[in-house]
Enzyme design. Sequence first.
Site, short mmCIF file in Angstrom:
data_model
loop_
_atom_site.label_atom_id
_atom_site.label_comp_id
_atom_site.label_asym_id
_atom_site.label_seq_id
_atom_site.Cartn_x
_atom_site.Cartn_y
_atom_site.Cartn_z
N CYS A 98 0.84 -1.21 0.00
CA CYS A 98 0.00 0.00 0.00
C CYS A 98 0.87 1.25 0.00
CB CYS A 98 -0.91 0.03 1.23
SG CYS A 98 -2.05 -1.36 1.28
C1 BEZ Z 1 0.47 -4.61 1.85
O1 BEZ Z 1 0.05 -3.52 1.48
O2 BEZ Z 1 1.66 -4.87 1.80
C2 BEZ Z 1 -0.47 -5.65 2.38
C3 BEZ Z 1 -1.66 -5.27 2.97
C4 BEZ Z 1 -2.51 -6.24 3.47
C5 BEZ Z 1 -2.19 -7.58 3.34
C6 BEZ Z 1 -1.00 -7.94 2.69
C7 BEZ Z 1 -0.14 -6.97 2.21
#
Ligand code: BEZ
Length: 211
Positions: free
Chosen positions: A45
């Site tokens: 994210c």
């Molecule tokens: C991420 O943004 O890295 C992420 C968010 C939720 C679950 C897995 C990865």
Amino acid sequence: MSLQLGDPAPDFKAETTQGPIRFHEWIDGSWAVLFSHPKNFTPVCTTELGEVARLKPEFDKRGVKVIGLSVDPLAEHGVWAKDIEETQGHALNFPLIADPDRTVSDLYGMVHPNADDTLTVRSVFVIGPDRKLKLSINYPASTGRNFEEILRVIDSLQLTAHHSVATPVNWRQGDEVIIAPSLSDEQARERFPGGWKALKPYLRVTPQPRT
Ligand code: BEZ
């Protein structure tokens, strides 16, 4: 039933990093992209939000407003924004909705319980100036999106909104386009006086019209 293409984009009130908004007023006759990410302070994210900030001038050029959403509270968005700028080199330059009670996530079907029953998936909604849904895609939490592809689709949506054409596989701005199958050859001659190549009667290729 989940939101489908052509449906009106639901209105909502929300708190964002740029103050409270009512969605339809915020859209204000523009094109808009509403996208969710699963959670603050997560690696994928963080990279996505930095990338959307980098591409913001490209969205602006196309008259498209962008707005992100996460189910985390507003107070956390500000702290995370500093990390995004530090690690990605681009400060957040668009609003981020805080949706801790999942009002907006539920309205748009961003939580897919069989994938995760609390976090949103990576949804993207492109909304037209008529406030109708033009595109929706969902990625799993483990796969970051390609926002250059979202821009490419917006180029196609904006072109095909104004001309009776469709864009072929892997089309990019400036490439040849396909004359809409709904146009007869007679109608096509009026709209495309420069002519076309007919590879098949249903596959008529012509230079991209000017927008
Ligand atoms: C991420 O943004 O890295 C992420 C968010 C939720 C679950 C897995 C990865």
